[in-house]
Design a protein around this motif. Sequence first.
Motif, short mmCIF file in Angstrom:
data_model
loop_
_atom_site.label_atom_id
_atom_site.label_comp_id
_atom_site.label_asym_id
_atom_site.label_seq_id
_atom_site.Cartn_x
_atom_site.Cartn_y
_atom_site.Cartn_z
N GLY A 158 15.83 34.90 3.52
CA GLY A 158 16.78 36.00 3.71
C GLY A 158 17.36 36.48 2.41
O GLY A 158 17.04 37.56 1.94
N GLU A 159 18.21 35.63 1.77
CA GLU A 159 18.87 36.07 0.54
C GLU A 159 18.13 35.57 -0.69
O GLU A 159 18.62 35.68 -1.81
CB GLU A 159 20.32 35.56 0.51
CG GLU A 159 21.18 36.18 1.59
CD GLU A 159 22.55 35.52 1.68
OE1 GLU A 159 22.92 34.78 0.75
OE2 GLU A 159 23.23 35.76 2.68
N ARG A 160 17.00 34.94 -0.50
CA ARG A 160 16.28 34.34 -1.62
C ARG A 160 15.67 35.44 -2.50
O ARG A 160 15.15 36.43 -2.01
CB ARG A 160 15.18 33.45 -1.07
CG ARG A 160 14.41 32.67 -2.11
CD ARG A 160 13.26 31.98 -1.41
NE ARG A 160 12.33 31.39 -2.35
CZ ARG A 160 12.32 30.09 -2.63
NH1 ARG A 160 13.18 29.30 -2.08
NH2 ARG A 160 11.43 29.61 -3.47
N GLU A 161 15.74 35.19 -3.79
CA GLU A 161 15.10 36.12 -4.74
C GLU A 161 13.84 35.47 -5.26
O GLU A 161 13.73 34.26 -5.34
CB GLU A 161 16.06 36.42 -5.90
CG GLU A 161 17.23 37.29 -5.45
CD GLU A 161 18.38 37.29 -6.44
OE1 GLU A 161 18.20 36.79 -7.56
OE2 GLU A 161 19.47 37.77 -6.06
N GLY A 162 12.88 36.32 -5.66
CA GLY A 162 11.64 35.80 -6.21
C GLY A 162 10.63 35.49 -5.12
O GLY A 162 10.60 36.15 -4.08
N ASP A 163 9.82 34.46 -5.36
CA ASP A 163 8.74 34.13 -4.44
C ASP A 163 9.31 33.68 -3.10
O ASP A 163 10.34 33.00 -3.06
CB ASP A 163 7.89 32.99 -5.00
CG ASP A 163 7.21 33.39 -6.30
OD1 ASP A 163 6.97 34.60 -6.46
OD2 ASP A 163 6.96 32.51 -7.14
N PRO A 164 8.65 34.03 -2.00
CA PRO A 164 9.12 33.52 -0.71
C PRO A 164 8.95 32.00 -0.63
O PRO A 164 8.09 31.42 -1.30
CB PRO A 164 8.21 34.22 0.31
CG PRO A 164 7.08 34.79 -0.45
CD PRO A 164 7.48 34.91 -1.88
N ALA A 165 9.82 31.38 0.17
CA ALA A 165 9.80 29.92 0.29
C ALA A 165 8.51 29.47 0.97
O ALA A 165 7.94 30.20 1.79
CB ALA A 165 11.01 29.46 1.09
#
Lengths: 183, 99
Positions: A158-165
Amino acid sequence: MADEVRRVEADGWHDAVAAAVASGLAWFDWLGGVDEIGRADAIRVTIRLAASPDADGVRLETLVPRDGSALASVADVVTGAAWHEREVRDFFGVGFTGGDERPLLLREGAVGHPLRRDAVLAARVVRPWPGAKEPGETVAAGRRRMVPPGVPNPDVWGEREGDPASPEEVAASVQGGRVRRRR
Amino acid sequence: MTGHRSIRLVYENCTSCMICVRECPAWCIALSSHSEPIPGSPPGPRQRTHNILDAFSIDWSLCLYCGICVEECPFDALAWSDELPAPAASASGLVEELT
């Protein structure tokens, strides 16, 4: 009353089931899947067979890679397994070659496989959760955030930046509970 | 024998701990509370407080009647009741404030 568990390779799945049925285990109980993410990058598919409804059964298990690999359908030897295979395909994304390709429980064209552990309950991410409040709070202050089961930590999804988890990270994060303080 | 037609709140037992709200798989319970200093406790910067329950509602249009909230409540503040929830013309009318 304990079932015998036989672990078989994915290649030998159909032959192993056919041999078990031929050996007298002709009563089909169920076939299902378990997402083994975190332990193995695979979906475990299990079939339970028995000689009669009351007898001790045998569970045959195999691991199918999560990347959309397929297993040989056993519907030709166990006719009742056809529905269960369609359900496992819907919910876990395991293909069954030679089986019925139509979705059983999901609508046509549905995206994702809801019983995979990295499946995010997106509707719950969007809706405010009544449990986010702390005891004694009139409105959620959001100092020590809690997330409900099925909703991952916002730092992961959701709020993660960069590569998806990775799916492993998402699966480990959707257990619900206290979110660690953001760095 | 108690029926399983609805869930009632035993107001005196509720400590506003939020466990039922968080355990509810249908998200049908909403609870609002505030904390107040305990009367008679020694005043100071770290005066002891307790939670006062302001509002407790169950949305009967979402409730599964699974009983998890009744089971989980550590203070027995929720109990099965024999009374049916009041009928309503719309789903939003099925939100009941329990007292």
